[in-house]
Motif scaffolding. Structure first.
Motif, mmCIF file in Angstrom:
data_model
loop_
_atom_site.group_PDB
_atom_site.id
_atom_site.type_symbol
_atom_site.label_atom_id
_atom_site.label_comp_id
_atom_site.label_asym_id
_atom_site.label_seq_id
_atom_site.Cartn_x
_atom_site.Cartn_y
_atom_site.Cartn_z
ATOM 1 N N UNK A 168 0.836 -1.206 0.000
ATOM 2 C CA UNK A 168 0.000 0.000 0.000
ATOM 3 C C UNK A 168 0.870 1.254 0.000
ATOM 4 N N UNK A 169 1.990 1.196 0.704
ATOM 5 C CA UNK A 169 2.902 2.342 0.728
ATOM 6 C C UNK A 169 3.560 2.537 -0.632
ATOM 7 N N UNK A 170 3.922 1.451 -1.301
ATOM 8 C CA UNK A 170 4.481 1.555 -2.651
ATOM 9 C C UNK A 170 3.461 2.201 -3.585
ATOM 10 N N UNK A 192 -1.851 0.002 -7.397
ATOM 11 C CA UNK A 192 -2.367 -1.180 -6.706
ATOM 12 C C UNK A 192 -2.610 -2.315 -7.702
ATOM 13 N N UNK A 193 -3.154 -1.970 -8.862
ATOM 14 C CA UNK A 193 -3.415 -2.990 -9.886
ATOM 15 C C UNK A 193 -2.117 -3.635 -10.365
ATOM 16 N N UNK A 194 -1.087 -2.825 -10.602
ATOM 17 C CA UNK A 194 0.199 -3.371 -11.053
ATOM 18 C C UNK A 194 0.816 -4.280 -9.989
ATOM 19 N N UNK A 195 0.750 -3.844 -8.736
ATOM 20 C CA UNK A 195 1.326 -4.637 -7.651
ATOM 21 C C UNK A 195 0.569 -5.951 -7.471
ATOM 22 N N UNK A 223 -7.461 -13.351 -13.303
ATOM 23 C CA UNK A 223 -8.188 -12.105 -13.060
ATOM 24 C C UNK A 223 -8.713 -12.051 -11.628
ATOM 25 N N UNK A 224 -9.190 -13.194 -11.120
ATOM 26 C CA UNK A 224 -9.713 -13.240 -9.754
ATOM 27 C C UNK A 224 -8.603 -13.003 -8.731
ATOM 28 N N UNK A 225 -7.435 -13.600 -8.963
ATOM 29 C CA UNK A 225 -6.306 -13.414 -8.050
ATOM 30 C C UNK A 225 -5.931 -11.941 -7.958
ATOM 31 N N UNK A 226 -5.857 -11.276 -9.093
ATOM 32 C CA UNK A 226 -5.489 -9.855 -9.113
ATOM 33 C C UNK A 226 -6.524 -9.032 -8.369
ATOM 34 N N UNK A 227 -7.798 -9.307 -8.605
ATOM 35 C CA UNK A 227 -8.854 -8.537 -7.955
ATOM 36 C C UNK A 227 -8.832 -8.744 -6.437
ATOM 37 N N UNK A 228 -8.673 -9.994 -6.013
ATOM 38 C CA UNK A 228 -8.651 -10.282 -4.576
ATOM 39 C C UNK A 228 -7.485 -9.575 -3.908
ATOM 40 N N UNK A 229 -6.301 -9.625 -4.508
ATOM 41 C CA UNK A 229 -5.153 -8.973 -3.894
ATOM 42 C C UNK A 229 -5.318 -7.454 -3.887
ATOM 43 N N UNK A 230 -5.948 -6.898 -4.913
ATOM 44 C CA UNK A 230 -6.240 -5.468 -4.904
ATOM 45 C C UNK A 230 -7.071 -5.104 -3.688
ATOM 46 N N UNK A 231 -8.114 -5.881 -3.426
ATOM 47 C CA UNK A 231 -8.973 -5.589 -2.275
ATOM 48 C C UNK A 231 -8.200 -5.717 -0.965
ATOM 49 N N UNK A 232 -7.328 -6.717 -0.887
ATOM 50 C CA UNK A 232 -6.542 -6.886 0.344
ATOM 51 C C UNK A 232 -5.612 -5.698 0.570
ATOM 52 N N UNK A 233 -4.999 -5.202 -0.490
ATOM 53 C CA UNK A 233 -4.108 -4.048 -0.356
ATOM 54 C C UNK A 233 -4.901 -2.807 0.035
ATOM 55 N N UNK A 234 -6.014 -2.598 -0.633
ATOM 56 C CA UNK A 234 -6.801 -1.375 -0.421
ATOM 57 C C UNK A 234 -7.438 -1.311 0.962
#
Length: 269
Positions: A168-170, A192-195, A223-234
């Motif tokens: 999140x800091x990155x 966040x999407x790139x990370x 696609x699901x993995x990326x979306x889930x990790x986005x939510x976790x970061x956010x």
């Protein structure tokens, strides 16, 4: 509390497992201060911060030296230097990362560690459950993710939180900004999407590295993995917090079933 960490061994095996599962940490304990020269062994103590040294030091180094590095995690590294750092950590050496280490080498080391863990940071038995949240929306999605996070072993939970806080800091430094003198501070371009695209396959793994079909994900899973990790970061700040109501409910239940655990937690507190 006056009890030592070792006193947990005086409890029954079942009580020890409950303590390991509870992990009732307080918010101020989620920001541990590192003290040079002091060794803190891992234990089942639910208020002990259980993050591998290599993860914490890589994150700290990148937070200090890499936030303005364009394309961090996407630019190539020196395989030789990364292997040397990896071997030093594997031998248990007290490795200090400073400004002399390449940001890209440390970034590659962090990704390698997460990729090659014997059990992925989010355990494989929860892979399908986490991916199923990608089709949810709003509060229901976040509530389900939070309950799933509560199922993680303490070391996985602590390490994931440390990583998500770092990511999140990155992302906060992805865009360019200007200092008080009007000079441009370049952004690292890692949103966040790139990370989530870079780290998702290392954190949510269906198969062990090296196994047949490992890394061969279909488009829907990717696609699901990326979306889930986005939510976790956010939403990591709120997702890892156990509400007072839930804590009270757990303690009330334990008072009936495992009073020894209650006594231990109160003494530690």
């Amino acid at each position: 509390g006056a009890m030592s960490v070792d006193s947990i061994t005086d409890l029954s095996d079942n009580a020890s497992e409950l303590l390991e599962a509870l992990q009732l940490s307080h918010p101020h304990e989620l920001h541990p201060r590192r003290s040079r020269g002091k060794k803190k062994p891992l234990s089942l103590n639910p208020i002990t911060w259980q993050v591998p040294r290599i993860v914490d030091r890589c994150c700290t180094h990148l937070e200090t030296h890499g936030l303005q590095t364009v394309g961090i995690f996407r630019v190539g590294s020196s395989k030789k230097r990364v292997q040397q750092l990896r071997e030093e950590f594997d031998r248990g050496l007290d490795v200090f990362l400073d400004e002399h280490q390449s940001v890209h080498d440390v970034a590659a080391l962090l990704k390698e560690f997460l990729r090659d863990m014997p059990d992925s940071l989010i355990p494989r038995e929860l892979y399908g459950a986490f991916l199923s949240t990608a089709t949810m929306e709003g509060p229901a999605q976040l509530e389900t993710l939070q309950l799933l996070l509560f199922l993680l072993p303490p070391c996985h939970s602590d390490t994931l939180l440390r990583l998500l806080r770092f990511l999140a800091e990155v992302a906060r430094h992805a865009d360019s900004s200007w200092d008080p003198q009007g000079r441009e501070i370049p952004g690292n371009k890692m949103t966040v999407s790139n990370l989530a695209t870079v780290f998702g396959p290392n954190i949510l793994q269906k198969e062990k590295p090296g196994e047949k079909d490992a890394g061969a994900l279909n488009f829907e899973d990717s696609a699901a993995i990326i979306l889930v990790l986005q939510r976790l970061i956010e939403h990591h700040h709120s997702l890892f917090m156990v509400s007072p109501e839930m804590q009270c409910d757990v303690l009330r239940r334990l008072f009936q079933t495992d009073p020894d655990v209650i006594e231990y937690l109160l003494r530690r507190k």
